[in-house]
Motif scaffolding. Structure first.
Motif, PDB file in Angstrom:
ATOM      1  N   ALA A   1       2.353  -1.533 -13.340  1.00  0.00           N
ATOM      2  CA  ALA A   1       0.954  -1.965 -13.250  1.00  0.00           C
ATOM      3  C   ALA A   1       0.633  -2.398 -11.821  1.00  0.00           C
ATOM      4  O   ALA A   1       1.516  -2.782 -11.046  1.00  0.00           O
ATOM      5  N   SER A   2      -0.665  -2.326 -11.471  1.00  0.00           N
ATOM      6  CA  SER A   2      -1.096  -2.732 -10.129  1.00  0.00           C
ATOM      7  C   SER A   2      -2.578  -3.082 -10.196  1.00  0.00           C
ATOM      8  O   SER A   2      -3.200  -3.002 -11.249  1.00  0.00           O
ATOM      9  N   ASN A   3      -3.138  -3.409  -9.034  1.00  0.00           N
ATOM     10  CA  ASN A   3      -4.571  -3.672  -8.955  1.00  0.00           C
ATOM     11  C   ASN A   3      -5.378  -2.422  -8.632  1.00  0.00           C
ATOM     12  O   ASN A   3      -6.570  -2.505  -8.355  1.00  0.00           O
ATOM     13  N   GLY A   4      -4.725  -1.263  -8.636  1.00  0.00           N
ATOM     14  CA  GLY A   4      -5.463  -0.021  -8.455  1.00  0.00           C
ATOM     15  C   GLY A   4      -5.182   0.692  -7.153  1.00  0.00           C
ATOM     16  O   GLY A   4      -4.166   0.474  -6.486  1.00  0.00           O
ATOM     17  N   SER A   5      -6.103   1.571  -6.788  1.00  0.00           N
ATOM     18  CA  SER A   5      -5.892   2.567  -5.743  1.00  0.00           C
ATOM     19  C   SER A   5      -5.408   2.013  -4.411  1.00  0.00           C
ATOM     20  O   SER A   5      -4.426   2.499  -3.843  1.00  0.00           O
ATOM     21  N   ILE A   6      -6.089   1.015  -3.872  1.00  0.00           N
ATOM     22  CA  ILE A   6      -5.733   0.510  -2.549  1.00  0.00           C
ATOM     23  C   ILE A   6      -4.353  -0.137  -2.565  1.00  0.00           C
ATOM     24  O   ILE A   6      -3.511   0.134  -1.688  1.00  0.00           O
ATOM     25  N   GLU A   7      -4.097  -0.982  -3.550  1.00  0.00           N
ATOM     26  CA  GLU A   7      -2.765  -1.599  -3.633  1.00  0.00           C
ATOM     27  C   GLU A   7      -1.691  -0.537  -3.833  1.00  0.00           C
ATOM     28  O   GLU A   7      -0.602  -0.621  -3.245  1.00  0.00           O
TER      29      GLU A   7
ATOM     30  N   MET B   1       3.075   2.278  -1.598  1.00  0.00           N
ATOM     31  CA  MET B   1       3.727   3.515  -1.168  1.00  0.00           C
ATOM     32  C   MET B   1       3.990   3.492   0.332  1.00  0.00           C
ATOM     33  O   MET B   1       5.062   3.900   0.797  1.00  0.00           O
ATOM     34  N   ARG B   2       3.035   3.039   1.065  1.00  0.00           N
ATOM     35  CA  ARG B   2       3.172   2.991   2.528  1.00  0.00           C
ATOM     36  C   ARG B   2       4.350   2.109   2.940  1.00  0.00           C
ATOM     37  O   ARG B   2       5.053   2.401   3.919  1.00  0.00           O
ATOM     38  N   LYS B   3       4.583   1.038   2.187  1.00  0.00           N
ATOM     39  CA  LYS B   3       5.691   0.126   2.500  1.00  0.00           C
ATOM     40  C   LYS B   3       7.017   0.577   1.894  1.00  0.00           C
ATOM     41  O   LYS B   3       8.028  -0.108   2.044  1.00  0.00           O
ATOM     42  N   GLY B   4       7.005   1.706   1.178  1.00  0.00           N
ATOM     43  CA  GLY B   4       8.231   2.218   0.585  1.00  0.00           C
ATOM     44  C   GLY B   4       8.610   1.549  -0.720  1.00  0.00           C
ATOM     45  O   GLY B   4       9.743   1.687  -1.187  1.00  0.00           O
ATOM     46  N   GLU B   5       7.659   0.846  -1.369  1.00  0.00           N
ATOM     47  CA  GLU B   5       7.939   0.151  -2.619  1.00  0.00           C
ATOM     48  C   GLU B   5       7.520   0.963  -3.844  1.00  0.00           C
ATOM     49  O   GLU B   5       7.666   0.504  -4.974  1.00  0.00           O
ATOM     50  N   ALA B   6       6.999   2.155  -3.619  1.00  0.00           N
ATOM     51  CA  ALA B   6       6.646   3.080  -4.700  1.00  0.00           C
ATOM     52  C   ALA B   6       6.740   4.492  -4.133  1.00  0.00           C
ATOM     53  O   ALA B   6       6.662   4.693  -2.916  1.00  0.00           O
ATOM     54  N   ASN B   7       6.926   5.467  -5.039  1.00  0.00           N
ATOM     55  CA  ASN B   7       7.017   6.874  -4.625  1.00  0.00           C
ATOM     56  C   ASN B   7       5.780   7.670  -5.031  1.00  0.00           C
ATOM     57  O   ASN B   7       5.381   8.610  -4.346  1.00  0.00           O
ATOM     58  N   ILE B   8       5.210   7.315  -6.196  1.00  0.00           N
ATOM     59  CA  ILE B   8       4.101   8.057  -6.792  1.00  0.00           C
ATOM     60  C   ILE B   8       3.010   7.054  -7.163  1.00  0.00           C
ATOM     61  O   ILE B   8       3.317   5.922  -7.567  1.00  0.00           O
TER      62      ILE B   8
ATOM     63  N   THR C   1      -6.501  11.329  -8.633  1.00  0.00           N
ATOM     64  CA  THR C   1      -5.414  12.206  -8.245  1.00  0.00           C
ATOM     65  C   THR C   1      -4.077  11.485  -8.330  1.00  0.00           C
ATOM     66  O   THR C   1      -4.031  10.252  -8.340  1.00  0.00           O
ATOM     67  N   ILE C   2      -3.021  12.260  -8.428  1.00  0.00           N
ATOM     68  CA  ILE C   2      -1.670  11.715  -8.311  1.00  0.00           C
ATOM     69  C   ILE C   2      -1.181  12.049  -6.913  1.00  0.00           C
ATOM     70  O   ILE C   2      -1.202  13.215  -6.498  1.00  0.00           O
ATOM     71  N   VAL C   3      -0.776  11.023  -6.179  1.00  0.00           N
ATOM     72  CA  VAL C   3      -0.214  11.235  -4.847  1.00  0.00           C
ATOM     73  C   VAL C   3       1.261  10.868  -4.859  1.00  0.00           C
ATOM     74  O   VAL C   3       1.717  10.075  -5.695  1.00  0.00           O
ATOM     75  N   ILE C   4       1.989  11.438  -3.929  1.00  0.00           N
ATOM     76  CA  ILE C   4       3.435  11.233  -3.878  1.00  0.00           C
ATOM     77  C   ILE C   4       3.856  11.181  -2.415  1.00  0.00           C
ATOM     78  O   ILE C   4       3.230  11.812  -1.549  1.00  0.00           O
ATOM     79  N   ASP C   5       4.884  10.417  -2.126  1.00  0.00           N
ATOM     80  CA  ASP C   5       5.332  10.311  -0.744  1.00  0.00           C
ATOM     81  C   ASP C   5       6.037  11.594  -0.311  1.00  0.00           C
ATOM     82  O   ASP C   5       6.766  12.224  -1.084  1.00  0.00           O
ATOM     83  N   GLU C   6       5.838  11.957   0.940  1.00  0.00           N
ATOM     84  CA  GLU C   6       6.427  13.176   1.487  1.00  0.00           C
ATOM     85  C   GLU C   6       7.956  13.172   1.388  1.00  0.00           C
ATOM     86  O   GLU C   6       8.584  14.230   1.319  1.00  0.00           O
ATOM     87  N   SER C   7       8.579  11.984   1.360  1.00  0.00           N
ATOM     88  CA  SER C   7      10.040  11.884   1.371  1.00  0.00           C
ATOM     89  C   SER C   7      10.691  12.353   0.076  1.00  0.00           C
ATOM     90  O   SER C   7      11.888  12.662   0.056  1.00  0.00           O
ATOM     91  N   VAL C   8       9.935  12.396  -1.030  1.00  0.00           N
ATOM     92  CA  VAL C   8      10.510  12.883  -2.290  1.00  0.00           C
ATOM     93  C   VAL C   8      10.773  14.377  -2.122  1.00  0.00           C
ATOM     94  O   VAL C   8       9.898  15.130  -1.692  1.00  0.00           O
TER      95      VAL C   8
END
Length: 319
Positions: A64-70, A75-82, A254-261
């Motif tokens: 769970a999260s607060n939505g799109s921005i969070e 993801m930017r901090k490497g704490e999520a992949n998708i 949309t579903i976004v994913i980090d390039e590193s996967v």
């Protein structure tokens, strides 16, 4: 005893090395950030994560999260992949503008668009509010603070000549917005979600209200200036006492994913998503709006992940 201890340490070390190599190879466990526990993203994300885990035997954990921005910050901090997001927020992150000014996230990639979010500008049904321009000087709900709804509401009002200083802004979610309308504390709200929108249906059925069409010039401006937007028509009788079509704009969730996967993993995730669409539709009505043909449209030039691109190329989408 000493021999047993050494053996245990050796086995543990082997398991740790195995786990580390597995994480490096597959990016596991994949962390999929979704949304608030009362929203579509949360329940849908849990269902997709379970499907992926079962189908691919790869660990995908929804969160769970607060939505799109969070989500994109994580993801930017490497704490999520998708993550779930809307294309406008992904655009801001990829280009380092708006909510991501000075914090560009160049490694964000699209796995696939899912369903359109549509602006429903809902006002009380009276002669005072015939157009969106008439909202100037009133009290309006932009959406929850930090949400894609808030961002899009600001643009919609701007396109109709209403600046932030011309209106009293309220920042709450759909449920609270309905309560504020019902209690006469605000004059309008943007319900920004799929069509038909349950929150819009509830609001219109409990408050004498209606959805306003956007002006042609505003729609042209929103589509030309903001590449994630597209014109959208809400067909007549979608909502109670709505005999005419409503002209508005929308953008994709949309579903976004980090390039590193790695590419193979993303290929398998994308393939499993679309090949299990019928099972998702049984549990989530919103999934009936998913279409692989729309998965790569309206991406605002954010790159597809190579693994996702490979799958879409195989099925002839986006060529």
């Amino acid at each position: 005893m000493k021999k047993k201890l050494l053996a245990a340490i050796s086995i543990a070390a082997m398991l740790l090395v195995g786990c580390q190599s597995n994480i490096e190879r597959y990016g596991e466990p994949l962390i999929f950030t979704t949304g608030t526990t009362t929203g579509v993203f949360y329940s849908l994300g849990a269902g997709i994560s379970t499907m992926w885990t079962n189908e691919l035997e790869k660990r995908v954990a929804s969160q769970a999260s607060n939505g799109s921005i969070e989500n994109l910050n994580l993801m930017r901090k490497g704490e999520a992949n998708i993550s779930f997001t809307t294309v406008n927020i992904a655009y801001e992150a990829y280009n380092g503008v708006g909510s991501f000014e000075g914090r560009q996230y160049e490694n964000i990639r699209i796995l696939g668009n899912l369903y359109p979010n549509i602006s429903h500008i809902i006002v009380k049904k009276n002669d005072k509010y015939k157009s969106i321009e008439d909202l100037k000087g009133t009290s309006f709900v932009f959406g929850a603070a930090g949400s894609a709804t808030e961002v899009e509401s600001r643009l919609v009002l701007e396109a109709h000549g209403i600046g932030e200083n011309d209106i009293k802004a309220n920042y709450v979610g759909f449920t609270e917005a309905t309560d504020l309308m019902r209690n006469g504390q605000v004059e309008g709200v943007n319900i920004y979600t799929g069509v038909p929108a349950a929150a819009a249906t509830e609001l219109i059925s409990t408050v004498d209200s209606r959805v306003l069409s956007m002006s042609d010039s505003a729609i042209d401006y929103l589509v030309e200036e903001y590449p994630w937007n597209f014109a959208y028509t809400i067909e007549p009788n979608t909502y109670d006492k709505q005999p005419e079509a409503i002209q508005t704009v929308g953008q994709y969730s949309t579903i976004v994913i980090d390039e590193s996967v790695n590419e193979e993993t993303v290929y398998q995730l994308t393939k499993a998503l679309w090949e299990n669409l019928s099972s998702l539709e049984k549990s989530y009505s919103i999934a009936k709006q998913f279409s692989p043909e729309n998965a790569v449209s309206g991406t605002a030039d954010i790159p597809l992940h190579p693994g996702a691109e490979r799958y879409y190329r195989e099925i002839g989408v986006g060529e």
